[in-house]
Design a protein around this motif. Sequence first.
Motif, PDB file in Angstrom:
ATOM      1  N   UNK B  36      -2.665  -0.004 -13.292  1.00  0.00           N
ATOM      2  CA  UNK B  36      -1.573   0.697 -12.611  1.00  0.00           C
ATOM      3  C   UNK B  36      -1.613   0.592 -11.099  1.00  0.00           C
ATOM      4  N   UNK B  37      -2.407  -0.321 -10.571  1.00  0.00           N
ATOM      5  CA  UNK B  37      -2.506  -0.441  -9.119  1.00  0.00           C
ATOM      6  C   UNK B  37      -1.961  -1.797  -8.701  1.00  0.00           C
ATOM      7  N   UNK B  38      -1.102  -1.817  -7.698  1.00  0.00           N
ATOM      8  CA  UNK B  38      -0.574  -3.072  -7.183  1.00  0.00           C
ATOM      9  C   UNK B  38      -1.297  -3.384  -5.878  1.00  0.00           C
ATOM     10  N   UNK B  39      -2.219  -4.357  -5.930  1.00  0.00           N
ATOM     11  CA  UNK B  39      -2.941  -4.726  -4.723  1.00  0.00           C
ATOM     12  C   UNK B  39      -2.372  -6.031  -4.185  1.00  0.00           C
ATOM     13  N   UNK B  40      -1.576  -5.939  -3.116  1.00  0.00           N
ATOM     14  CA  UNK B  40      -0.971  -7.142  -2.546  1.00  0.00           C
ATOM     15  C   UNK B  40      -1.927  -7.841  -1.590  1.00  0.00           C
ATOM     16  N   UNK B  41      -3.175  -7.398  -1.543  1.00  0.00           N
ATOM     17  CA  UNK B  41      -4.132  -7.983  -0.608  1.00  0.00           C
ATOM     18  C   UNK B  41      -4.905  -9.161  -1.165  1.00  0.00           C
ATOM     19  N   UNK B  42      -4.442  -9.738  -2.279  1.00  0.00           N
ATOM     20  CA  UNK B  42      -5.193 -10.820  -2.918  1.00  0.00           C
ATOM     21  C   UNK B  42      -5.485 -11.956  -1.932  1.00  0.00           C
ATOM     22  N   UNK B 223      -3.706 -20.786   2.089  1.00  0.00           N
ATOM     23  CA  UNK B 223      -2.318 -21.255   2.135  1.00  0.00           C
ATOM     24  C   UNK B 223      -1.433 -20.650   1.052  1.00  0.00           C
ATOM     25  N   UNK B 224      -1.511 -19.345   0.900  1.00  0.00           N
ATOM     26  CA  UNK B 224      -0.588 -18.691  -0.041  1.00  0.00           C
ATOM     27  C   UNK B 224      -1.065 -18.649  -1.477  1.00  0.00           C
ATOM     28  N   UNK B 225      -2.292 -19.130  -1.736  1.00  0.00           N
ATOM     29  CA  UNK B 225      -2.777 -19.126  -3.120  1.00  0.00           C
ATOM     30  C   UNK B 225      -2.829 -17.704  -3.678  1.00  0.00           C
TER      31      UNK B 225
END
Lengths: 502, 307
Positions: B36-42, B223-225
Amino acid sequence: MEQPLLSLSGLTKAYPGVVANDDVGFHIGTGEIHALLGENGAGKSTLVKMIYGLVKPDRGEMVLNGSPFAPTKPSMARKSGVAMVFQHFSLFEALNVAENVALGMETPPPMRDLAKQIRDVSEKYGLPLDPDRTVGTLSVGERQRVEIIRCLLQNPKLLIMDEPTSVLTPQEVEVLFKTLNQLRAEGRSILYISHKLEEIRALCDNATILRGGKNVGTCIPAETTAREMAEMMVGSSFATPAAHNRAMGDVALQVSNLSLPAMDDFGTPLREVTLSLRKGEVLGIGGVAGNGQDELLLALSGERLAPAGSIAMNGQDISRIGTLARRKMGLLAAPEERLGHAAAPDMSLIENALLTGADRQNLSPKKIVNWRKARHFAEDVIRKFDVRTPGAHVAARALSGGNLQKFVVGREVLQNPDILIINQPTWGVDAAAAAAIRQALLDLAANGAAILVISQDLDELLEISDNFAALNEGRLSAARKVSDLDMEQIGLMMGGMEGAAA
Amino acid sequence: MDLSSINPILLVASIMVSATPILLAAIGEMVVEKAGVLNLGVEGMMITGAVVGFAIAVNTGTPGLGFVAAACAGAVLSLTFAFLTQYLLSNQVATGLGLTLVGLGLSSLIGKPYEGIKSPTLPKLDIPILSDIPVIGPMLLSHDIMVYFSLALVAAVWAFLKYTRAGLILRAVGESADSAHALGYKVVNVRVMAIMFGGACAGLGGAYLSLVRVPQWTEGMTAGAGWIALAIVVFASWRAGRVAVGAYLFGGITVLQLNLQAAGAQVPVALLSASPYLITILVLVIISAKGAHGAPAALGRAFHASN
């Protein structure tokens, strides 16, 4: 009753600014169904949360089976034999029945054995249920069965039920009561929380009444009238809405053969809904939750456009015009979900008043907001509907459910609608406030407005409506005069079998 | 265009290598989102893993230690995200974006002295008999250990979510944190652990880029991976098997477009280079249009045990 199963004494729990429970104590005997009664905010939830280990009491003690009982978490309570069926089910929609049951158990057996146990228990107690179904596809009544079976699999001595019948049809209630009586016969105790006094009178052995966090009395429900119990809850007598002999005018809202597909996998399509609503009429629409109530409200309010020609207001087709245009014409709506649908949670009451009242109250002439006027309107609603809040500047989220409900209903009523569509007007509101809301709706109707009330509360519908219809799987039964109805017919209408009743 | 210059054996082998970093990051993020957690820091955790793994491998001469350090670095960085979102209840989207920016900045700071150095890399496995099978041997069975580790991890995550009680609890937390709390599960603990797992996986993915795939350090080399990994989780409808399919599809298109460029395809180079991203967007649009996605119901919602 020799040694009680559970004794509570001196339980006290304070939150900042409010004492939720103040020196509460009572006993529950073995094999007893004990009712816990009280208005919203009387402290019932806090009390059962303490018994179930979700909240730690500040003071006081509990004795279970002769030994001290102080659960610090639900799993401890469950180990001691206390199980709870929540009011808002603690179920996971995307998981199946067996997985949901497993989550509520301390040491669940392997899935295959569990599925068998679920089948066995559901057969034994007359609660049919398929362990492999996804919970999202179940009806509300079936979901409750999942909760009950989850509790029963742990062989509890005390079962806590928080308003179990608020979502059931009369027939489903009967099935549930049979199960509860069977449990009592097995020597299990039940702590039964409900607003529905007649049910408590039919089912419970003893009742404890809470008001303002204090234990204000006990009674034997079978020997007490519902009105006496209600007055103990409220602390003063309240007025029941006045009887109605209204003159009805022309047809204000005509819905003909309205069909709309479901919005998603879990929604209900509307199927050929036909109804007519006259000026000065209150039409009550009953039905078990999830049978198209939300969809009907969205279609009538204009949030979802309907096929051309299906909805007419005063003879003019409004099927293809949106919410704002319908509002301007005098058709207002108050949806069921307060936070996020009827009101924007993080906006103030002034802003929320402005959001639906802007046009009809002329709060933003020439599209520039007149904040002074908006505040006056919000304060008007707060005063006339007794909304308990520190002021109009407070965010909607900060109000308790009942108070926000009063605000949401009051906001629409004070805009003098010609037609008002309202879903669950008194849901979660205490008895006195509910009576006030109902009276406001009746007054509105007396002034010639047409009112359509969708509700799960049959007593409410029978009390205020002139005519009654029921939704079942998106179909609406023909409307019938309330004075000609009895409970059994209503049950059949809600079950979609009105033909058999006639 | 000379398609015969594309060697299918080498093509498949390089697809596996190019898919591995995204696969690692995506499977970790899938677990996080299942809770339930959205981590956009990948992206930020990946590139931090890349630089830390590279630095440790160069200094110790052991690429294995580099991977371990990268996983730790990713997990530690994700722990700041966990603290902010789970204890201080900050907004997950904003915090995740911040994490990416922090990771990018931190990595270029750490990485400055390491630019232009070549790192020790993982040896290709040379399994007797298996690696010598013609075609299949060089194509599938003679990669470095991390390729197989990533695939084993996918299988392990799948089995964990489907068969174990802990997996069930994790899914329950992602479906409805309030219900899970009412049943007595420690929502915040479960989420913090999931976030750390996601961080460690992203770190591993980053290290695979800097230690095996490239293998050297350049600023902004992910590069966006990380973003692609996020998209693949949606593409996969939050299912472990489909995450692998998505990662290999993306890796395949990346490698194929390089091969096409080398073969002299009559398509602008810019369009070919952009094709993996364009196709990812296209697939996401098609999936969203179909409507059936199966996202965890509580995804991105903060939880606080206040009532």
